[in-house]
Scaffold this active site. Structure first.
Site, PDB file in Angstrom:
ATOM      1  CB  VAL A  17      -0.942  -0.030   1.475  1.00  0.00           C
ATOM      2  CG1 VAL A  17      -1.800   1.281   0.770  1.00  0.00           C
ATOM      3  CG2 VAL A  17      -1.876  -1.319   1.354  1.00  0.00           C
ATOM      4  CE  LYS A 106      -5.892  -4.707   8.029  1.00  0.00           C
ATOM      5  NZ  LYS A 106      -6.124  -4.813   6.441  1.00  0.00           N
ATOM      6  CB  VAL A 133     -13.150  -1.295   7.758  1.00  0.00           C
ATOM      7  CG1 VAL A 133     -14.162  -2.310   7.267  1.00  0.00           C
ATOM      8  CG2 VAL A 133     -12.842  -1.255   9.124  1.00  0.00           C
ATOM      9  N   GLY A 135     -10.704  -2.053   2.462  1.00  0.00           N
ATOM     10  CA  GLY A 135      -9.821  -1.406   1.392  1.00  0.00           C
ATOM     11  C   GLY A 135     -10.360  -0.365   1.024  1.00  0.00           C
ATOM     12  N   GLY A 188      -0.407  -9.218  -3.041  1.00  0.00           N
ATOM     13  CA  GLY A 188      -0.362  -8.036  -2.131  1.00  0.00           C
ATOM     14  C   GLY A 188      -1.485  -8.084  -1.215  1.00  0.00           C
ATOM     15  CD  GLU A 191      -3.356  -7.658   7.095  1.00  0.00           C
ATOM     16  OE1 GLU A 191      -2.563  -6.880   7.887  1.00  0.00           O
ATOM     17  OE2 GLU A 191      -4.167  -7.072   6.051  1.00  0.00           O
ATOM     18  CE  LYS A 206     -10.166  -5.478   6.959  1.00  0.00           C
ATOM     19  NZ  LYS A 206      -9.707  -6.453   5.788  1.00  0.00           N
ATOM     20  N   GLY A 309      -5.350  -4.990  -1.796  1.00  0.00           N
ATOM     21  CA  GLY A 309      -4.904  -4.727  -3.052  1.00  0.00           C
ATOM     22  C   GLY A 309      -4.052  -3.427  -2.911  1.00  0.00           C
TER      23      GLY A 309
HETATM   24  N1  LIG Z   1      -2.211  -4.830   1.529  1.00  0.00           N
HETATM   25  C1  LIG Z   1      -3.563  -4.581   1.424  1.00  0.00           C
HETATM   26  O1  LIG Z   1      -4.300  -4.924   0.698  1.00  0.00           O
HETATM   27  C2  LIG Z   1      -4.241  -3.963   2.689  1.00  0.00           C
HETATM   28  C3  LIG Z   1      -3.641  -3.338   3.535  1.00  0.00           C
HETATM   29  N2  LIG Z   1      -3.987  -2.706   4.598  1.00  0.00           N
HETATM   30  C4  LIG Z   1      -3.205  -2.308   5.882  1.00  0.00           C
HETATM   31  O2  LIG Z   1      -2.244  -1.500   5.425  1.00  0.00           O
HETATM   32  C5  LIG Z   1      -1.018  -1.734   6.046  1.00  0.00           C
HETATM   33  C6  LIG Z   1       0.314  -1.855   5.438  1.00  0.00           C
HETATM   34  O3  LIG Z   1      -0.236  -3.072   4.516  1.00  0.00           O
HETATM   35  P1  LIG Z   1       0.770  -3.696   3.420  1.00  0.00           P
HETATM   36  O4  LIG Z   1       1.541  -2.208   2.669  1.00  0.00           O
HETATM   37  O5  LIG Z   1       0.047  -4.668   2.661  1.00  0.00           O
HETATM   38  O6  LIG Z   1       2.111  -4.335   4.199  1.00  0.00           O
HETATM   39  P2  LIG Z   1       3.612  -4.682   3.755  1.00  0.00           P
HETATM   40  O7  LIG Z   1       4.162  -5.505   4.467  1.00  0.00           O
HETATM   41  O8  LIG Z   1       3.555  -4.986   2.404  1.00  0.00           O
HETATM   42  O9  LIG Z   1       4.631  -3.316   3.893  1.00  0.00           O
HETATM   43  C7  LIG Z   1       5.015  -2.669   5.119  1.00  0.00           C
HETATM   44  C8  LIG Z   1       6.153  -1.642   5.100  1.00  0.00           C
HETATM   45  O10 LIG Z   1       6.147  -1.158   6.611  1.00  0.00           O
HETATM   46  C9  LIG Z   1       7.597  -1.352   6.587  1.00  0.00           C
HETATM   47  N3  LIG Z   1       7.857  -1.565   8.079  1.00  0.00           N
HETATM   48  C10 LIG Z   1       7.267  -2.679   8.847  1.00  0.00           C
HETATM   49  N4  LIG Z   1       7.682  -2.688  10.212  1.00  0.00           N
HETATM   50  C11 LIG Z   1       8.470  -1.645  10.043  1.00  0.00           C
HETATM   51  C12 LIG Z   1       9.308  -0.641  11.189  1.00  0.00           C
HETATM   52  N5  LIG Z   1       9.152  -1.438  12.420  1.00  0.00           N
HETATM   53  N6  LIG Z   1       9.992   0.050  10.838  1.00  0.00           N
HETATM   54  C13 LIG Z   1       9.921   0.846   9.782  1.00  0.00           C
HETATM   55  N7  LIG Z   1       9.303   0.148   8.900  1.00  0.00           N
HETATM   56  C14 LIG Z   1       8.654  -0.778   8.825  1.00  0.00           C
HETATM   57  C15 LIG Z   1       8.124  -2.231   5.717  1.00  0.00           C
HETATM   58  O11 LIG Z   1       9.612  -2.134   5.451  1.00  0.00           O
HETATM   59  C16 LIG Z   1       7.423  -2.188   4.425  1.00  0.00           C
HETATM   60  O12 LIG Z   1       7.584  -1.050   3.553  1.00  0.00           O
HETATM   61  C17 LIG Z   1      -1.201  -2.795   7.163  1.00  0.00           C
HETATM   62  O13 LIG Z   1      -1.833  -2.225   8.407  1.00  0.00           O
HETATM   63  C18 LIG Z   1      -2.667  -3.648   6.192  1.00  0.00           C
HETATM   64  O14 LIG Z   1      -3.075  -4.139   7.340  1.00  0.00           O
HETATM   65  C19 LIG Z   1      -5.301  -2.232   4.596  1.00  0.00           C
HETATM   66  C20 LIG Z   1      -6.043  -2.546   3.641  1.00  0.00           C
HETATM   67  C21 LIG Z   1      -5.479  -3.419   2.472  1.00  0.00           C
HETATM   68  N1  LIG Z   2      -5.416  -8.800   4.133  1.00  0.00           N
HETATM   69  C1  LIG Z   2      -6.149  -7.897   4.349  1.00  0.00           C
HETATM   70  C2  LIG Z   2      -6.045  -6.649   3.505  1.00  0.00           C
HETATM   71  C3  LIG Z   2      -7.068  -5.679   3.430  1.00  0.00           C
HETATM   72  O1  LIG Z   2      -7.494  -5.429   4.628  1.00  0.00           O
HETATM   73  C4  LIG Z   2      -7.493  -8.705   3.229  1.00  0.00           C
HETATM   74  O2  LIG Z   2      -7.491  -9.613   2.608  1.00  0.00           O
HETATM   75  O3  LIG Z   2      -8.493  -8.165   3.518  1.00  0.00           O
HETATM   76 NA    NA Z   3     -12.603   1.193   3.339  1.00  0.00          NA
END
Ligand SMILES: NC(=O)C1=CN([C@@H]2O[C@H](COP(=O)(O)OP(=O)(O)OC[C@H]3O[C@@H](n4cnc5c(N)ncnc54)[C@H](O)[C@@H]3O)[C@@H](O)[C@H]2O)C=CC1
Ligand SMILES: N[C@@H](CC=O)C(=O)O
Ligand code: NA
Length: 457
Positions: A17, A106, A133, A135, A188, A191, A206, A309
């Site tokens: 994201v 979340k 919640v 996305g 992607g 989690e 959520k 996504g």
């Molecule tokens: N991937 C998805 O479709 C969705 C994700 N989310 C939420 O968005 C957030 C991010 O998700 P993603 O992008 O999928 O995660 P990801 O795991 O792909 O990316 C996490 C990023 O945070 C950085 N990071 C993690 N811990 C760190 C730390 N201690 N210090 C510095 N940098 C740190 C990592 O280096 C990485 O760049 C999460 O809270 C997830 O639940 C929400 C909706 C959809």
């Molecule tokens: N891992 C979550 C990402 C969005 O919140 C999902 O699959 O819905």
């Molecule tokens: Na939303």
């Protein structure tokens, strides 16, 4: 003509994201400036490893491992790291410094929401979380703002993209849970630890957020009943398809009246359930989500779209960034969390729904009557019974999320068996659980192979 000073945006995290948020902030700078009346300046991106390879090409000089320095002096902090710590500490640092915070986290909101909202209120900062919640789907703002004048009675939805993708692949392509999960992770959707998805934890977080908003009541995560999809078998998926139904992981938040005390409360729960293929939720495929909201005045509303996504979720994050930025420029009141109703959160035992129980029985005269008597003694009324012969003796599942126990052997190995698929009328969860235990203990029942809730009538 833009006169307002640049607004400093600090981004924490550049994963699925975060990298898309950074790309869009940089690519669409002029457009955002026109919409906001001020330029957004991405001052840096905090990551664990500045040299890690990323899908999106971003200027290397933006990356740092020093999140605290970035937060200092930022107007808007976007937290997309995930997890509880250090995300919680950084969000508090940002709010305490007066910055508005946008998060998609979340897990953090469902466990430390009240602390974060309190910190924001103390300094007049705002905490935005549309992406947390479902996305890309606008659901937080509709619940908090658009429906603020209505009374919400029920929310029924698919709120986890990964599990919907996995169940869909199991159903349509006959894939295993593990293979489908690997694809969801590659894309992607999942989690960082996909146990959060398949174990139902992400959906439960959520549900806690949705129920808190909808019912103006703090609903703690530990009061959300949760079952994941790890115990959903290929046999259950296939049987559902043959019966014109499909298994979906559902989040349900509703107002309930406790039958014993007459007390009004709320329930929030997550479990895999059968829904008819005719139901609109059955048409939600891949990583898409859908949320039905039933309210007193507006009636039924449905929100549908991409639930996971990177780029899709970035849309919701950037919507919050623009809102926060416009508040800096043109002012206006922020939104405080509303928990004034403070309703009790009722146990899963008080929930009323329908069930499908599949069991192997001895194919003898009187067995059906014996099974019907156990159900009726338990206060569970039968709507439909289907019988097929012969049957296998699968594992016994006492309740939806119970560990399977070994099937009892058929004495002498020669007793003919039959499979009964029983559909119940609405029953209380506690009565159903006790009845399933009584069935399992009965001499005429060889094995209970599946107990599923039936939703969406
Ligand atoms: N991937 C998805 O479709 C969705 C994700 N989310 C939420 O968005 C957030 C991010 O998700 P993603 O992008 O999928 O995660 P990801 O795991 O792909 O990316 C996490 C990023 O945070 C950085 N990071 C993690 N811990 C760190 C730390 N201690 N210090 C510095 N940098 C740190 C990592 O280096 C990485 O760049 C999460 O809270 C997830 O639940 C929400 C909706 C959809
Ligand atoms: N891992 C979550 C990402 C969005 O919140 C999902 O699959 O819905
Ligand atoms: Na939303």
């Amino acid at each position: 003509m833009i006169e307002y000073r640049n607004l400093r945006v600090a981004l924490l995290g550049a994963g699925s994201v975060g990298s898309q948020v950074a790309r869009l902030l940089l690519e669409q700078g002029d457009e955002f400036a026109s919409r906001i009346g001020a330029r957004l300046e991405l001052v840096g991106i905090a990551v664990r490893d500045v040299d890690a390879s990323r899908d999106v090409d971003l200027p290397r000089e933006l990356f740092t491992t020093d999140a605290s320095s970035l937060i200092l002096g930022a107007d808007i902090v976007v937290e997309l790291m995930g997890g509880i710590e250090p995300a919680r500490g950084y969000v508090l640092e940002a709010l305490n410094s007066g910055a508005d915070v946008i998060t998609a986290n979340k897990a953090l909101l469902a466990t430390h929401g009240p602390e974060l909202f309190e910190a924001a209120e103390q300094v007049g900062a705002q905490l935005y979380y549309e992406a947390a919640v479902a996305g890309a789907i606008p659901i937080i703002r509709p619940l908090r703002d658009s429906l603020a004048g209505d009374r919400i009675n029920r929310i029924l939805g698919i709120v986890n993209g990964t599990t919907n993708f996995v169940l869909d692949r199991m159903d349509i392509h006959g894939e295993t849970l593990q293979d489908a999960l690997a694809t969801a992770t590659d894309r992607g959707y999942a989690e960082a630890d996909p146990t959060a998805d398949i174990g139902g934890y992400d959906a439960a977080q959520k549900a806690a957020i949705l129920a808190s908003l909808a019912f103006h009541t703090t609903v703690p995560l530990e009061r959300v009943y949760r079952e994941g999809i790890t115990s959903v078998s290929k046999a259950q998926v296939d049987a559902a398809r043959e019966a014109g139904a499909v298994i979906k992981l559902l989040a349900i938040c509703e107002r309930l009246t406790d039958r014993e005390t007459g007390e009004e409360g709320v329930s929030a729960r997550v479990y895999p359930a059968l829904i008819s293929r005719d139901h609109p939720l059955a048409a939600v495929h891949g990583a898409h989500n859908a949320v039905f909201v039933q309210s007193a005045a507006a009636g039924d509303l449905m929100f549908y779209g991409a639930g996971a996504g990177g780029v899709e979720t970035a849309s919701a994050v950037l919507g919050d960034v623009v809102s926060a930025a416009r508040r800096h420029v043109v002012g206006g009141p922020g939104v405080a969390e509303s928990t004034h109703a403070d309703l009790p959160v009722l146990d899963i035992g008080r929930v009323v729904t329908r069930y499908q129980i599949t069991l192997d029985v001895e194919d003898q005269p009187g067995v059906l009557a014996a099974v019907a008597r156990i159900l009726s003694d338990g206060g569970v009324s039968v709507e439909t019974v289907q019988q097929s012969v012969p049957s296998h003796t699968g594992p016994v599942v006492i309740a939806g999320n119970a560990e399977p126990s070994a099937a009892r052997p058929i004495h002498g190995g020669a007793t003919p068996t039959a499979t009964l698929v029983i559909g119940t009328h609405e029953a209380e969860e506690a009565a159903l659980a006790a009845t399933v235990e009584a069935l399992a203990a009965s001499d005429v029942v060889i094995a209970i192979s599946s107990v599923l809730r039936v939703e969406g009538s």
